[in-house]
Design a protein around this motif. Structure first.
Motif, short mmCIF file in Angstrom:
data_model
loop_
_atom_site.label_atom_id
_atom_site.label_comp_id
_atom_site.label_asym_id
_atom_site.label_seq_id
_atom_site.Cartn_x
_atom_site.Cartn_y
_atom_site.Cartn_z
N GLU A 133 0.82 -1.21 0.00
CA GLU A 133 0.00 0.00 0.00
C GLU A 133 0.86 1.26 0.00
O GLU A 133 1.92 1.30 0.62
CB GLU A 133 -0.90 0.05 1.24
CG GLU A 133 -2.00 -0.95 1.23
CD GLU A 133 -2.97 -0.77 2.38
OE1 GLU A 133 -4.03 -1.39 2.32
OE2 GLU A 133 -2.68 -0.02 3.34
N ILE A 134 0.35 2.27 -0.70
CA ILE A 134 0.89 3.62 -0.55
C ILE A 134 -0.27 4.49 -0.07
O ILE A 134 -1.36 4.44 -0.63
CB ILE A 134 1.55 4.15 -1.84
CG1 ILE A 134 0.59 4.12 -3.01
CG2 ILE A 134 2.81 3.39 -2.16
CD1 ILE A 134 1.13 4.83 -4.22
N ASN A 135 -0.02 5.24 0.97
CA ASN A 135 -1.10 5.99 1.62
C ASN A 135 -0.78 7.47 1.71
O ASN A 135 0.10 7.88 2.46
CB ASN A 135 -1.34 5.45 3.04
CG ASN A 135 -1.90 4.06 3.02
OD1 ASN A 135 -2.82 3.78 2.28
ND2 ASN A 135 -1.32 3.18 3.82
N GLY A 136 -1.48 8.26 0.92
CA GLY A 136 -1.36 9.71 1.01
C GLY A 136 0.00 10.25 0.61
O GLY A 136 0.53 11.11 1.30
N ILE A 137 0.52 9.77 -0.50
CA ILE A 137 1.81 10.25 -0.97
C ILE A 137 1.62 11.62 -1.63
O ILE A 137 0.87 11.75 -2.59
CB ILE A 137 2.44 9.26 -1.99
CG1 ILE A 137 2.60 7.88 -1.36
CG2 ILE A 137 3.75 9.80 -2.53
CD1 ILE A 137 3.51 7.83 -0.17
N PRO A 138 2.28 12.68 -1.12
CA PRO A 138 2.15 13.99 -1.75
C PRO A 138 2.88 14.01 -3.10
O PRO A 138 4.05 13.68 -3.17
CB PRO A 138 2.79 14.95 -0.75
CG PRO A 138 3.60 14.13 0.15
CD PRO A 138 3.10 12.72 0.08
N VAL A 139 2.15 14.38 -4.15
CA VAL A 139 2.70 14.31 -5.50
C VAL A 139 3.07 15.69 -6.04
O VAL A 139 4.13 15.87 -6.62
CB VAL A 139 1.70 13.62 -6.45
CG1 VAL A 139 2.21 13.60 -7.86
CG2 VAL A 139 1.41 12.22 -5.97
N VAL A 140 2.17 16.65 -5.87
CA VAL A 140 2.42 18.00 -6.39
C VAL A 140 1.76 19.01 -5.46
O VAL A 140 0.73 18.72 -4.85
CB VAL A 140 1.91 18.12 -7.85
CG1 VAL A 140 0.41 18.05 -7.93
CG2 VAL A 140 2.42 19.37 -8.53
N ASN A 141 2.36 20.19 -5.35
CA ASN A 141 1.82 21.24 -4.51
C ASN A 141 0.61 21.88 -5.17
O ASN A 141 0.59 22.09 -6.38
CB ASN A 141 2.90 22.30 -4.24
CG ASN A 141 2.51 23.24 -3.14
OD1 ASN A 141 1.52 23.94 -3.22
ND2 ASN A 141 3.31 23.24 -2.08
N MET A 142 -0.40 22.20 -4.38
CA MET A 142 -1.64 22.77 -4.90
C MET A 142 -1.43 24.14 -5.56
O MET A 142 -2.19 24.54 -6.43
CB MET A 142 -2.66 22.90 -3.77
CG MET A 142 -3.10 21.58 -3.18
SD MET A 142 -4.09 20.65 -4.32
CE MET A 142 -5.55 21.65 -4.30
N LYS A 143 -0.39 24.86 -5.17
CA LYS A 143 -0.12 26.18 -5.76
C LYS A 143 0.15 26.07 -7.26
O LYS A 143 -0.02 27.04 -7.98
CB LYS A 143 1.09 26.83 -5.07
CG LYS A 143 0.83 27.26 -3.64
CD LYS A 143 1.99 28.05 -3.09
CE LYS A 143 3.05 27.08 -2.60
NZ LYS A 143 4.15 27.72 -1.90
N ASN A 144 0.58 24.90 -7.73
CA ASN A 144 0.92 24.72 -9.14
C ASN A 144 -0.28 24.33 -10.01
O ASN A 144 -0.11 24.08 -11.19
CB ASN A 144 2.01 23.66 -9.28
CG ASN A 144 3.26 24.03 -8.53
OD1 ASN A 144 3.57 25.20 -8.37
ND2 ASN A 144 3.97 23.03 -8.05
N LEU A 145 -1.47 24.25 -9.41
CA LEU A 145 -2.66 23.79 -10.14
C LEU A 145 -3.69 24.89 -10.24
O LEU A 145 -3.73 25.80 -9.41
CB LEU A 145 -3.26 22.58 -9.43
CG LEU A 145 -2.33 21.41 -9.14
CD1 LEU A 145 -3.09 20.30 -8.44
CD2 LEU A 145 -1.67 20.89 -10.40
N SER A 146 -4.56 24.77 -11.24
CA SER A 146 -5.67 25.73 -11.37
C SER A 146 -6.98 24.97 -11.50
O SER A 146 -7.02 23.83 -11.99
CB SER A 146 -5.45 26.66 -12.56
OG SER A 146 -5.38 25.92 -13.76
#
Length: 193
Positions: A133-146
């Motif tokens: 299992e992989i649980n809650g792996i941070p992939v990208v910062n929300m600031k980079n998304l729209s």
């Protein structure tokens, strides 16, 4: 000329039907490992990925229980969809997990590169869960998304069930164990409000 038409139709039918039959057989293989339960969500800071491996085939379980050090590598990529162009990859990461059974101590040792951990387990079921299992792996910062963009994450697993010394690597082609890779599992994502 009349004999060539049925032959040509038979060849075309074979080319169309063969891939369909292949996918039916492959999809029904109970020993095939797959990535499942993929969830891509976000918290206030990051996009998070959750996923798990369907199961360990009997051959892999036997190898692990025999003390063979086995490495699993989760590969995660995150993309922004682009119209009329290639999708833009925003993130790519790999999480490597290893399991090794110490027969003398009757313990399973599991290491992971993210989060960086080393754990010992008495029971195989718990060790298997830690690896699968992989649980809650941070992939990208929300600031980079729209909010007006479509995104998706894709994930796959590769495993290598043993590591030979450098000078003996050529022997791998003669051994029954082999490296394996699952298909990519794709999960769409849109920002949560």
């Amino acid at each position: 000329m009349k004999r060539r038409i049925p032959l040509l139709l038979a060849i075309v039918a074979l080319l169309v039907i063969a891939p369909l039959l292949y996918h039916l057989v492959v999809d029904q293989n109970p020993d095939e490992m797959k990535i499942k339960d993929v969830l891509v969500t976000n918290d206030q800071t990051n996009v998070l990925v959750y996923a798990r491996l369907s199961h360990f085939p009997p051959d892999i379980e036997k190898a692990i229980l025999a003390g063979v050090s086995t490495t699993f590598s989760f590969k995660i990529e995150f993309y922004r969809k682009k119209k009329h162009w290639f999708d833009e990859r925003l993130a790519q990461l790999e999480i490597i997990k290893n399991i090794k059974y110490d027969q003398a101590k009757k313990k399973f040792y599991v290491t992971s590169t993210f989060p960086q951990t080393a754990e010992a387990f008495q029971e195989f079921a718990m060790a298997r869960l830690a690896v699968a299992e992989i649980n809650g792996i941070p992939v990208v910062n929300m600031k980079n998304l729209s909010r007006d963009q479509d995104y998706y994450a894709r994930i796959k697993l590769a495993w290598e069930n043993y590591r030979l010394p450098f000078y003996a690597e050529f022997l791998r082609i003669f051994l029954s164990f082999r490296d394996f890779e699952t298909d990519w599992q794709i999960q769409p994502f849109r920002l949560q409000t």
